[in-house]
Write an enzyme that holds these catalytic residues in place. Structure first.
Site, PDB file in Angstrom:
ATOM      1  N   VAL A   8      89.467   4.361  66.122  1.00  0.00           N
ATOM      2  CA  VAL A   8      90.898   4.719  65.033  1.00  0.00           C
ATOM      3  C   VAL A   8      91.786   3.584  66.773  1.00  0.00           C
ATOM      4  O   VAL A   8      92.581   2.846  66.467  1.00  0.00           O
ATOM      5  CB  VAL A   8      91.580   6.453  65.538  1.00  0.00           C
ATOM      6  CG1 VAL A   8      92.861   5.836  65.741  1.00  0.00           C
ATOM      7  CG2 VAL A   8      91.043   6.661  64.250  1.00  0.00           C
ATOM      8  N   ARG A  10      90.719   1.245  68.476  1.00  0.00           N
ATOM      9  CA  ARG A  10      89.868  -0.444  68.695  1.00  0.00           C
ATOM     10  C   ARG A  10      90.802  -0.711  66.943  1.00  0.00           C
ATOM     11  O   ARG A  10      91.017  -2.128  66.690  1.00  0.00           O
ATOM     12  CB  ARG A  10      88.290  -0.091  68.327  1.00  0.00           C
ATOM     13  CG  ARG A  10      88.006   0.239  69.531  1.00  0.00           C
ATOM     14  CD  ARG A  10      86.334  -0.761  69.643  1.00  0.00           C
ATOM     15  NE  ARG A  10      86.368  -0.559  71.492  1.00  0.00           N
ATOM     16  CZ  ARG A  10      85.323  -0.960  71.781  1.00  0.00           C
ATOM     17  NH1 ARG A  10      83.487  -0.583  71.086  1.00  0.00           N
ATOM     18  NH2 ARG A  10      84.955   0.152  72.994  1.00  0.00           N
ATOM     19  N   CYS A  58      94.334  26.480  68.820  1.00  0.00           N
ATOM     20  CA  CYS A  58      95.702  26.734  68.986  1.00  0.00           C
ATOM     21  C   CYS A  58      96.344  27.002  67.738  1.00  0.00           C
ATOM     22  O   CYS A  58      97.150  27.051  67.748  1.00  0.00           O
ATOM     23  CB  CYS A  58      96.066  25.263  69.325  1.00  0.00           C
ATOM     24  SG  CYS A  58      97.793  25.479  69.823  1.00  0.00           S
ATOM     25  N   ASP A 113      81.550  21.880  58.778  1.00  0.00           N
ATOM     26  CA  ASP A 113      81.279  22.959  56.693  1.00  0.00           C
ATOM     27  C   ASP A 113      81.361  22.701  55.335  1.00  0.00           C
ATOM     28  O   ASP A 113      81.024  23.124  54.869  1.00  0.00           O
ATOM     29  CB  ASP A 113      82.293  23.919  57.302  1.00  0.00           C
ATOM     30  CG  ASP A 113      82.407  25.036  57.766  1.00  0.00           C
ATOM     31  OD1 ASP A 113      81.208  25.242  58.147  1.00  0.00           O
ATOM     32  OD2 ASP A 113      83.079  26.167  58.939  1.00  0.00           O
ATOM     33  N   ARG A 148      55.096  35.814  57.863  1.00  0.00           N
ATOM     34  CA  ARG A 148      56.443  36.990  57.931  1.00  0.00           C
ATOM     35  C   ARG A 148      57.529  36.049  57.116  1.00  0.00           C
ATOM     36  O   ARG A 148      57.639  35.227  56.828  1.00  0.00           O
ATOM     37  CB  ARG A 148      57.023  36.851  59.069  1.00  0.00           C
ATOM     38  CG  ARG A 148      56.141  37.948  60.639  1.00  0.00           C
ATOM     39  CD  ARG A 148      56.430  37.312  61.667  1.00  0.00           C
ATOM     40  NE  ARG A 148      55.506  37.658  62.948  1.00  0.00           N
ATOM     41  CZ  ARG A 148      55.604  37.351  64.281  1.00  0.00           C
ATOM     42  NH1 ARG A 148      56.631  36.641  63.871  1.00  0.00           N
ATOM     43  NH2 ARG A 148      54.893  38.086  65.195  1.00  0.00           N
ATOM     44  N   GLY A 156      78.860  28.877  58.774  1.00  0.00           N
ATOM     45  CA  GLY A 156      79.240  28.807  57.877  1.00  0.00           C
ATOM     46  C   GLY A 156      80.863  29.868  57.263  1.00  0.00           C
ATOM     47  O   GLY A 156      79.130  31.200  56.580  1.00  0.00           O
ATOM     48  N   ARG A 157      81.926  29.859  58.215  1.00  0.00           N
ATOM     49  CA  ARG A 157      82.535  31.517  57.789  1.00  0.00           C
ATOM     50  C   ARG A 157      82.824  32.368  56.257  1.00  0.00           C
ATOM     51  O   ARG A 157      82.780  32.959  55.754  1.00  0.00           O
ATOM     52  CB  ARG A 157      83.216  31.813  58.472  1.00  0.00           C
ATOM     53  CG  ARG A 157      83.097  32.260  59.445  1.00  0.00           C
ATOM     54  CD  ARG A 157      84.069  32.639  60.590  1.00  0.00           C
ATOM     55  NE  ARG A 157      85.745  31.485  60.615  1.00  0.00           N
ATOM     56  CZ  ARG A 157      85.413  31.128  62.299  1.00  0.00           C
ATOM     57  NH1 ARG A 157      85.148  31.528  63.275  1.00  0.00           N
ATOM     58  NH2 ARG A 157      85.862  30.007  62.538  1.00  0.00           N
ATOM     59  N   ARG A 241      76.797  22.662  66.324  1.00  0.00           N
ATOM     60  CA  ARG A 241      77.694  21.896  66.772  1.00  0.00           C
ATOM     61  C   ARG A 241      77.787  20.779  67.518  1.00  0.00           C
ATOM     62  O   ARG A 241      78.415  20.514  67.841  1.00  0.00           O
ATOM     63  CB  ARG A 241      78.922  22.940  67.060  1.00  0.00           C
ATOM     64  CG  ARG A 241      79.307  24.312  65.570  1.00  0.00           C
ATOM     65  CD  ARG A 241      80.012  24.878  66.759  1.00  0.00           C
ATOM     66  NE  ARG A 241      81.570  24.592  65.492  1.00  0.00           N
ATOM     67  CZ  ARG A 241      82.937  24.530  66.273  1.00  0.00           C
ATOM     68  NH1 ARG A 241      82.823  24.446  67.585  1.00  0.00           N
ATOM     69  NH2 ARG A 241      84.128  24.574  65.379  1.00  0.00           N
TER      70      ARG A 241
HETATM   71  O1  F6P Z   1      85.154  25.995  60.845  1.00  0.00           O
HETATM   72  C1  F6P Z   1      83.577  25.427  61.595  1.00  0.00           C
HETATM   73  C2  F6P Z   1      82.411  26.355  61.696  1.00  0.00           C
HETATM   74  O2  F6P Z   1      82.426  25.813  62.531  1.00  0.00           O
HETATM   75  C3  F6P Z   1      82.380  27.421  61.401  1.00  0.00           C
HETATM   76  O3  F6P Z   1      80.954  27.320  60.439  1.00  0.00           O
HETATM   77  C4  F6P Z   1      81.649  28.594  62.594  1.00  0.00           C
HETATM   78  O4  F6P Z   1      82.347  29.128  62.133  1.00  0.00           O
HETATM   79  C5  F6P Z   1      83.269  27.950  63.334  1.00  0.00           C
HETATM   80  O5  F6P Z   1      83.640  27.413  62.642  1.00  0.00           O
HETATM   81  C6  F6P Z   1      82.506  28.562  64.853  1.00  0.00           C
HETATM   82  O6  F6P Z   1      83.683  28.492  65.779  1.00  0.00           O
HETATM   83  P1  F6P Z   1      84.102  29.242  67.127  1.00  0.00           P
HETATM   84  O7  F6P Z   1      82.591  28.162  67.641  1.00  0.00           O
HETATM   85  O8  F6P Z   1      85.031  29.366  67.183  1.00  0.00           O
HETATM   86  O9  F6P Z   1      83.163  30.452  67.118  1.00  0.00           O
END
Ligand code: F6P
Length: 262
Positions: A8, A10, A58, A113, A148, A156-157, A241
């Protein structure tokens, strides 16, 4: 996200546009935490995970007052368009804000996600997926050596794509996701027919948002039902992440960054 920021900045500079970084997302927008950006500010960041601009979840931007403060800050700083890089929350905020103030924002989808409507791909997903696959491959060594069953929880909430595709890529026995409610039956089938003796091992990938609960809950239920079977739980957590992005993520982020400015 860094690859997207770089593209963005550059692309905009090449078109003689002034670029201002907004630190900590909508929080920084509300507080006027702005940073003039030049080309060298984005040098050497394409291979770095995270975001040099930092980020925040936020709550204040979800309020009318918060968005009003943000709008005032943008006008005061002479910022007349915003590129938002983020997931569902960021996109929802951008939509509400643009409708309220008739202000131009463009979104670059970025979430591990891969669950944003209207796009096949969200940046970060491929990196996270490969991290999960690498981790499960390692866990499989213990699973098969000890005979096991491992319950591996991935992020993935509300979305099961990380779970589904890592499960397929690793040859998991069962995959449990929030979008489906017959995965408990799949698990029962595996426990009754698939898992025969100590020569058998198993990987059950559980999305954190699965309706049964996370991997701990699922494993607890299996332990109660089959106390003779050795069961372990591994929650991968925030390692999913972070880390250096894959080539696919760097390229996708770059193309999206260029397109956003165009
Ligand atoms: O929404 C993206 C995500 O990576 C979800 O898969 C995960 O539940 C969440 O963020 C984790 O977020 P935080 O670090 O705020 O708990």
């Amino acid at each position: 996200m860094n690859a997207a920021i770089r593209a963005v900045v550059r692309t905009a500079l090449a078109r003689n546009l002034k670029v201002t970084g907004i630190r900590r997302g909508y929080q920084g927008m509300i507080e006027g935490d702005f940073l003039p950006m030049k080309s060298s500010d984005v040098s050497g960041i394409i291979q770095q995970g995270g975001t040099i601009l930092k980020t925040a979840r936020c709550k204040e931007f979800q309020t009318t007052e918060g968005r009003a403060k943000a709008y005032q800050q943008l006008i005061k700083a002479g910022i007349d368009a915003v590129v938002v890089i983020g997931g569902e929350g960021s996109f929802t905020g951008a939509l509400v804000f643009s409708e309220e103030y008739h202000y131009p924002l463009i979104g670059i989808p970025g979430t591990i996600d891969n669950d944003i409507f209207g796009t096949d791909y969200t940046i970060g997903y491929d990196t996270a997926l490969n991290t999960v696959v690498e981790a499960i491959d390692k866990i499989k060594d213990t699973a098969s050596s000890h005979g096991r069953i491992f319950f591996v929880e991935v992020m993935g909430r509300e979305a099961g794509l990380l779970a589904i595709n890592s499960g397929i890529a690793c040859g998991a026995e069962v995959i449990m996701i929030p979008e489906s409610d017959d995965d408990r039956q799949q698990l029962d089938r595996f426990m009754q027919k698939g898992y025969k003796n100590k020569e058998t091992s198993g990987i059950v990938v559980v999305a954190e948002g699965d309706e049964v609960g996370g991997a701990l809950k699922v494993a607890e239920k299996v332990r109660e039902q089959y106390p003779e079977i050795e069961v372990r739980v591994s929650i991968l957590g925030h390692m999913q992440r972070g880390g250096s992005p894959t080539a696919k993520d760097r390229v996708s982020a770059t193309l999206m960054g260029v397109a956003a400015v165009q």
